[in-house]
Design a protein around this motif. Structure first.
Motif, PDB file in Angstrom:
ATOM      1  N   ILE A   1       2.573  -1.555  -6.468  1.00 61.78           N
ATOM      2  CA  ILE A   1       2.538  -2.366  -7.560  1.00 61.78           C
ATOM      3  C   ILE A   1       2.301  -3.890  -7.564  1.00 61.78           C
ATOM      4  O   ILE A   1       2.013  -4.583  -8.424  1.00 61.78           O
ATOM      5  N   ILE A   2       2.824  -4.329  -6.458  1.00 63.02           N
ATOM      6  CA  ILE A   2       2.676  -5.839  -6.309  1.00 63.02           C
ATOM      7  C   ILE A   2       1.012  -6.174  -6.082  1.00 63.02           C
ATOM      8  O   ILE A   2       0.842  -7.139  -6.529  1.00 63.02           O
ATOM      9  N   ARG A   3       0.351  -5.451  -5.334  1.00 64.99           N
ATOM     10  CA  ARG A   3      -1.182  -5.772  -5.609  1.00 64.99           C
ATOM     11  C   ARG A   3      -1.467  -5.762  -6.744  1.00 64.99           C
ATOM     12  O   ARG A   3      -2.770  -6.525  -7.295  1.00 64.99           O
ATOM     13  N   ASP A   4      -1.041  -4.835  -7.694  1.00 68.39           N
ATOM     14  CA  ASP A   4      -1.566  -4.774  -9.041  1.00 68.39           C
ATOM     15  C   ASP A   4      -1.132  -5.866  -9.962  1.00 68.39           C
ATOM     16  O   ASP A   4      -1.891  -6.354 -10.799  1.00 68.39           O
ATOM     17  N   HIS A   5       0.190  -6.462  -9.833  1.00 76.43           N
ATOM     18  CA  HIS A   5       0.658  -7.081 -10.748  1.00 76.43           C
ATOM     19  C   HIS A   5       1.114  -8.434 -10.459  1.00 76.43           C
ATOM     20  O   HIS A   5       1.509  -9.488 -11.210  1.00 76.43           O
ATOM     21  N   VAL A   6       1.057  -8.766  -9.245  1.00 78.21           N
ATOM     22  CA  VAL A   6       1.614  -9.938  -8.497  1.00 78.21           C
ATOM     23  C   VAL A   6       0.347 -10.896  -8.072  1.00 78.21           C
ATOM     24  O   VAL A   6      -0.371 -10.256  -7.288  1.00 78.21           O
TER      25      VAL A   6
ATOM     26  N   VAL B   1      -6.911 -15.812  14.269  1.00 76.93           N
ATOM     27  CA  VAL B   1      -6.837 -14.260  14.513  1.00 76.93           C
ATOM     28  C   VAL B   1      -5.734 -13.770  13.479  1.00 76.93           C
ATOM     29  O   VAL B   1      -5.534 -12.710  12.730  1.00 76.93           O
ATOM     30  N   GLY B   2      -4.555 -14.672  13.775  1.00 73.48           N
ATOM     31  CA  GLY B   2      -3.324 -14.340  13.056  1.00 73.48           C
ATOM     32  C   GLY B   2      -3.450 -14.582  11.645  1.00 73.48           C
ATOM     33  O   GLY B   2      -3.047 -13.710  10.806  1.00 73.48           O
ATOM     34  N   VAL B   3      -3.985 -15.349  11.077  1.00 74.94           N
ATOM     35  CA  VAL B   3      -4.517 -15.735   9.446  1.00 74.94           C
ATOM     36  C   VAL B   3      -5.151 -14.556   9.022  1.00 74.94           C
ATOM     37  O   VAL B   3      -4.890 -13.730   7.869  1.00 74.94           O
ATOM     38  N   ALA B   4      -6.152 -14.129   9.790  1.00 74.90           N
ATOM     39  CA  ALA B   4      -6.957 -12.892   9.367  1.00 74.90           C
ATOM     40  C   ALA B   4      -6.025 -11.794   9.330  1.00 74.90           C
ATOM     41  O   ALA B   4      -6.249 -11.112   8.422  1.00 74.90           O
ATOM     42  N   ASP B   5      -5.173 -11.558  10.376  1.00 74.45           N
ATOM     43  CA  ASP B   5      -4.262 -10.318  10.313  1.00 74.45           C
ATOM     44  C   ASP B   5      -3.405 -10.478   9.043  1.00 74.45           C
ATOM     45  O   ASP B   5      -3.316  -9.361   8.321  1.00 74.45           O
ATOM     46  N   VAL B   6      -2.876 -11.251   8.828  1.00 75.87           N
ATOM     47  CA  VAL B   6      -1.703 -11.668   7.481  1.00 75.87           C
ATOM     48  C   VAL B   6      -2.890 -11.072   6.271  1.00 75.87           C
ATOM     49  O   VAL B   6      -2.089 -10.478   5.543  1.00 75.87           O
ATOM     50  N   ILE B   7      -3.746 -11.717   6.096  1.00 75.79           N
ATOM     51  CA  ILE B   7      -4.636 -11.495   4.972  1.00 75.79           C
ATOM     52  C   ILE B   7      -4.944 -10.053   4.782  1.00 75.79           C
ATOM     53  O   ILE B   7      -4.864  -9.331   3.552  1.00 75.79           O
TER      54      ILE B   7
ATOM     55  N   GLN C   1      -3.316  -7.449   6.073  1.00 75.06           N
ATOM     56  CA  GLN C   1      -2.015  -6.648   5.902  1.00 75.06           C
ATOM     57  C   GLN C   1      -1.751  -6.807   4.384  1.00 75.06           C
ATOM     58  O   GLN C   1      -1.145  -5.809   3.947  1.00 75.06           O
ATOM     59  N   ILE C   2      -1.792  -7.839   3.818  1.00 74.03           N
ATOM     60  CA  ILE C   2      -1.638  -7.983   2.361  1.00 74.03           C
ATOM     61  C   ILE C   2      -2.547  -7.129   1.669  1.00 74.03           C
ATOM     62  O   ILE C   2      -1.904  -6.620   0.698  1.00 74.03           O
ATOM     63  N   GLY C   3      -3.628  -7.126   2.067  1.00 69.95           N
ATOM     64  CA  GLY C   3      -4.423  -5.712   1.750  1.00 69.95           C
ATOM     65  C   GLY C   3      -5.021  -5.928   0.244  1.00 69.95           C
ATOM     66  O   GLY C   3      -5.114  -4.973  -0.690  1.00 69.95           O
ATOM     67  N   SER C   4      -5.273  -7.146  -0.255  1.00 72.67           N
ATOM     68  CA  SER C   4      -5.913  -7.316  -1.510  1.00 72.67           C
ATOM     69  C   SER C   4      -6.439  -8.790  -1.784  1.00 72.67           C
ATOM     70  O   SER C   4      -5.827  -9.688  -1.225  1.00 72.67           O
ATOM     71  N   ASP C   5      -7.907  -8.897  -2.021  1.00 75.46           N
ATOM     72  CA  ASP C   5      -8.486 -10.090  -2.122  1.00 75.46           C
ATOM     73  C   ASP C   5      -8.203 -10.811  -3.565  1.00 75.46           C
ATOM     74  O   ASP C   5      -8.701 -11.833  -3.800  1.00 75.46           O
TER      75      ASP C   5
END
Lengths: 353, 370
Positions: A274-279, A293-299, A301-305
Motif C-alpha cells: 500500500i505504501i509503495r502505491d500511495h506514498v 553500498v549502504g545507500v544502494a541497500d536502503v534504496i 529495500q524500499i523496493g520502488s523507484d
C-alpha cells in the motif's frame, strides 16, 4: 534551458500576521490581529535563529530565512539548479486553537503566496494550507483554490491534533482526491501532544529526530483506518520526513499486520505494498548510511523507484554546497526523482514552457 | 528458504559437538493468584489493591486501552493445564519453553499489576517491592536458570534508589528495570541518580517496552487500533535511545550498560544515521556530546531481538544485522506472548557460527556477567 528538475519542498517564510498577511485577512481578523496584537506565530518547530532553520548563506540581512523572493530565486533556482519548485509555507496557522482564526489565516497565506510569489515567478507552485482544526473549513479552502492549478497539493503538519487517518478528516481527503491534489504531510508540530510516547524532550534536536516516528504513525493511521481503500486515487507525500526508516518500518508493519489483521479486515494487502502505491517521499533529508553500498541497500529495500521526489528543503540547513542530491544515490533513482516522479505525483503541476 | 527454516539448530549444534545453549533475555512470568503477591505486601497495600485497584492513565479498570489480539496477549498454547494465566506455572514453563529450547538462562521481565504505571506512587512502590521479592521466591529460588530484575520505577526516584539498594544487598538480581513510557524521557537529568547507582553496582539498566505514562502512544496522537499501538513500541524505543544519547547519559556514565528489551532492532540503523546526519546542524544545542551519536550507540547499548523483522528477502535481514552489529544483539523469545520468537526459526537468514554464539549466548553472558 537546463533539464527539468522539480524541487518539491522549499519554504517561503511569512513575516507575520500584522505585516505580511494583513492585506489578505478579512476585515474582522484585520481588526483583531491589530487590536489584540496577534502575531509571532512562527512554529516552535523552526525558530528562525536556529542554525538548522536557515543555512548561513541563505539568511537575508533582515527578516527570516525564506522571506525574500529574490534571494529564494537565487538560491533555489540559480544556485541549486532547479527549474521549478513547490512552496510549502510552514507557519503557525495550522497550530491555532481557534478554528475561525485558523481558517482566515490559512486563506490569507494562500492568497499571499498566490499574489506575491506564484504570480511573480511562473516556476513556482504551492501547497494549499488548510485549517485541519475544522475539517469542513479545510474542505472549503480546498474548493476555493481548486480552480487555480498553481496549487498542486494540500499541506498538513506531521503532528497536528489527531492522527490523519481518523474518519473526521475523510471529507478533506475526499476533496483532495477529487481535485487531484496529493496530501503533503510536512514535518512540524502543533504541540498538541508530546512528540513521542515518552514525553516532552529537552532539545529541539531531539524533537526534530522524533518527527520521523510521527510520520510513521501517520502512515499506519492512514493505512489501518482504510483511507487508501476509500480513496484509491489518493497520494500522500511525506515531506522532510527522512527516508531511511522506510525499510524496517515496512517490515515491521507487514509482520504486525500479518499477526493482527483480524482487527482491520478492510486492509486486504500488506502495508508495504500500500505504501509503495500511495506514498511518496521528498529526498531531503534522506538520513542514509554513510557509504554507497549502504545507500544502494536502503534504496533496494524500499523496493520502488517511484517513491522518491527531489527536494532541497531550502532554506533549511540540510546540506552544504550547491547539490541537494543525497550522496551515493544510484543514478537511476537520481534521474527519476527530478522529473518523472514529481509529475506523476503532482498531476496539476503544469511546467512553464 | 527451506535450508534456513528447516535447519534444526540444536541438532546442528550437537553435530558440532559444542552445544550452544540459549540465553533468553525476555521471559514473562505471571502471578498465579493474588495471594502469591499479597504475602509480600503490607496489609495496608493489600487492602488498597482490593479496594481501589490500579489507578492508571487509561480509560478502563478491567482491560488495556487497546484490546489485544489474544487473551492476555498470550500464545494460544501457553495456558497451563493446571489453570492460571500463561507464564504462571513454572513446571509448564519448563516443559514448554526452558527445557525443549535448552535455555541456559532466562531473564524475567514482569509486566503484571501495571508495575510502572501506578498513579499512586506509594502503592506503585509497594507493588514493585512485592514483585521483586516474588521473583526470587517463586522463580529464581525454584529454578536457578531464571534471573530476576530489580523493578525500580524512575518517577519515584527516591524509592527507586532505596529499592535498588535493598535488592542489591540480596545480590541475586541481574539488572535494574525502568519504564520507557512514564512522565518524561529517560535521558532527563532528574533520573540520573538511578544511573549513577546502576553504574556503581555494575548492573545493566533494562528498558522493556510498555507502560502508561499518559502521553499518546504516537507523536501524532492516539491511534484507533492495537495494530498501530503494537508497532508504536518501536517508536518509543527510538525516542528513548535518542533521549539517552542526546542528554549525554553515556557520556556522563561511561560504564553504564543499557539494554532495550522487546523493541526489536530494525529501527536502530535509521535512528542512528538520522542522529548523526543532523549532528552538525544541532551541535551547538548539545555541546556536552563529545562524539557522534552513533559512537555512543555502538558502545553503550544492547538490544534484544524480538520481535525480529522478517523482510521478504533474507539478505535484507543480513544487512540489518550488520548495520546494528552482532555484538549489540541479545536473543529474546518473549515467551509466552503471541508474538513469541522461536530461537530455531526466528532468524530468516543464515548467521555465521560466531554471530550465533554472540547473539544467542555470548553477548548476554558478558552484559549480565553470567
Amino acid at each position: 534551458m537546463a533539464a527539468t528538475r522539480i524541487d518539491c519542498d522549499i519554504h517561503p517564510a511569512v513575516g507575520g500576521t500584522r505585516t505580511t498577511l494583513l492585506p489578505y485577512l478579512s476585515d474582522h481578523w484585520k481588526e483583531q490581529v491589530v487590536s489584540r496584537a496577534i502575531d509571532g506565530l512562527d512554529l516552535n518547530s523552526y525558530p528562525p535563529n536556529m542554525p538548522f532553520t536557515g543555512r548561513v548563506d541563505w539568511r537575508p540581512a533582515g527578516g527570516k530565512p525564506g522571506s525574500d523572493l529574490k534571494m529564494v530565486q537565487r538560491g533555489a533556482f540559480d544556485q541549486l539548479g532547479s527549474s521549478h519548485a513547490i512552496c510549502n509555507v510552514i507557519y503557525g496557522a495550522q497550530a491555532v486553537f481557534d478554528s475561525y482564526m485558523a481558517a482566515d489565516f490559512c486563506k490569507a497565506i494562500n492568497d499571499w503566496i498566490a499574489a506575491e510569489w506564484l504570480s511573480r515567478d511562473p516556476r513556482l507552485s504551492a501547497s494549499i494550507v488548510v485549517p485541519m482544526q475544522a475539517p469542513d473549513l479545510a474542505v472549503e479552502e480546498i474548493e476555493r483554490r481548486a480552480d487555480d492549478n498553481r496549487f498542486v497539493s494540500v499541506l498538513v503538519l506531521a503532528q497536528g491534533e489527531t492522527l490523519l487517518g481518523r474518519r473526521h478528516y475523510w471529507p478533506v481527503w475526499q476533496a483532495a482526491a477529487k481535485h487531484k491534489l496529493p496530501v503533503a504531510i510536512h514535518a512540524g508540530s502543533a504541540y498538541r501532544t508530546a512528540p513521542s510516547s515518552i514525553g516532552w524532550p529537552s532539545f529541539r534536536y531531539e524533537y526534530y529526530l522524533a518527527e520521523a516516528q510521527a510520520f510513521q504513525a501517520q502512515l499506519l493511521s492512514l493505512i489501518y483506518e482504510g483511507v487508501f481503500g476509500k480513496f484509491p486515487d489518493l497520494k500522500v507525500v511525506l515531506m522532510e520526513s527522512g527516508v531511511s526508516w522506510l525499510p524496517a518500518f515496512m517490515w515491521r508493519a507487514n509482520k504486525t499486520w500479518r499477526g493482527v489483521r483480524v482487527e482491520v479486515p478492510w486492509v486486504e494487502r500488506e502495508p508495504a505494498s500500500i505504501i509503495r502505491d500511495h506514498v511518496r517521499v521528498t529526498m531531503q533529508p534522506f538520513d542514509g548510511p554513510p557509504d554507497a553500498v549502504g545507500v544502494a541497500d536502503v534504496i533496494e529495500q524500499i523496493g520502488s523507484d517511484k517513491m522518491f521526489l527531489f527536494a532541497s528543503d531550502y532554506p533549511h540547513w540540510q546540506f552544504d554546497g550547491d547539490d541537494p542530491m543525497p550522496p551515493h544515490l544510484p543514478a537511476s533513482i537520481a534521474s527519476r526523482m527530478c522529473q518523472d516522479n514529481p509529475l506523476e505525483t503532482f498531476p496539476r503541476l503544469k511546467l512553464a514552457a | 528458504m527451506s535450508d534456513v527454516i528447516d535447519r534444526p539448530i540444536l541438532a546442528a549444534e550437537e553435530a558440532a559437538k559444542s552445544r550452544l545453549r540459549i540465553i533468553d533475555c525476555d521471559v514473562h512470568p505471571s502471578i498465579h493468584a493474588h495471594a502469591d503477591i499479597e504475602q509480600f505486601m503490607p496489609k495496608r497495600w493489600q487492602q488498597h489493591l482490593r479496594t481501589y485497584g490500579s489507578h492508571l492513565r487509561t480509560p478502563y479498570i478491567g482491560t488495556t486501552p487497546y484490546p489485544r489480539s489474544s487473551p492476555l496477549i498470550a500464545r494460544r498454547d501457553a495456558w497451563p493445564p493446571t489453570g492460571g494465566p500463561p507464564g504462571s506455572d513454572l513446571d509448564f514453563m519448563r516443559k514448554q519453553h526452558l527445557d525443549p529450547l535448552d535455555i541456559e538462562y532466562g531473564i524475567l521481565q514482569v509486566l503484571d499489576l501495571f508495575i510502572f504505571s501506578q498513579q499512586n506512587l506509594e502503592f506503585g512502590a509497594a507493588v514493585q517491592r512485592a514483585i521483586n521479592d516474588w521473583q526470587l521466591a517463586f522463580w529464581s529460588d525454584r529454578d536457578p536458570r531464571l534471573k530476576a530484575s530489580i523493578l525500580a520505577g524512575q518517577d519515584d526516584t527516591e524509592f527507586a534508589i532505596a529499592e535498588i539498594e535493598r535488592c542489591a544487598k540480596i545480590g541475586r538480581y541481574v539488572q535494574i528495570n525502568v519504564c520507557p513510557r512514564a512522565n518524561e524521557p529517560l535521558g532527563r537529568r532528574r533520573y540520573w541518580p538511578i544511573y549513577a547507582r546502576a553504574q556503581e553496582l555494575g548492573l545493566p539498566l533494562g528498558i522493556h517496552v510498555g507502560g502508561y505514562g499518559g502521553h499518546a502512544p504516537t507523536g501524532s496522537g492516539w491511534p484507533s487500533y492495537y495494530v498501530e499501538e503494537h508497532q508504536s513500541n518501536a517508536h518509543t524505543m527510538a525516542a528513548q535511545l535518542t533521549s539517552l544519547v542526546l542528554e549525554g547519559v553515556p557520556e556522563r556514565f561511561p560504564n553504564l550498560k543499557i539494554v532495550f528489551i522487546e523493541g526489536g532492532f530494525g529501527w536502530i540503523p535509521s535512528t542512528t544515521w538520522r542522529m548523526d546526519r543532523h549532528f552538525e546542524a544541532f551541535r551547538s544545542e548539545v555541546p556536552h556530546l563529545k562524539r557522534r551519536p552513533s559512537e555512543y550507540v555502538k558502545e553503550h547499548f544492547w538490544f534484544t531481538t524480538q520481535p525480529i523483522d522478517e523482510p521478504d528477502e533474507g539478505k535484507h535481514l543480513r544487512s540489518l544485522i550488520e548495520w546494528v552489529g552482532a555484538d549489540r544483539l541479545l536473543f529474546s523469545s518473549d515467551y509466552p506472548h503471541w508474538d513469541f520468537d522461536d530461537p530455531r526459526y526466528a532468524f530468516k537468514t543464515p548467521l555465521t557460527e560466531a554471530e550465533r554464539r554472540k547473539i544467542f549466548n555470548g553477548n548476554a553472558r558478558a552484559v549480565y556477567k553470567f
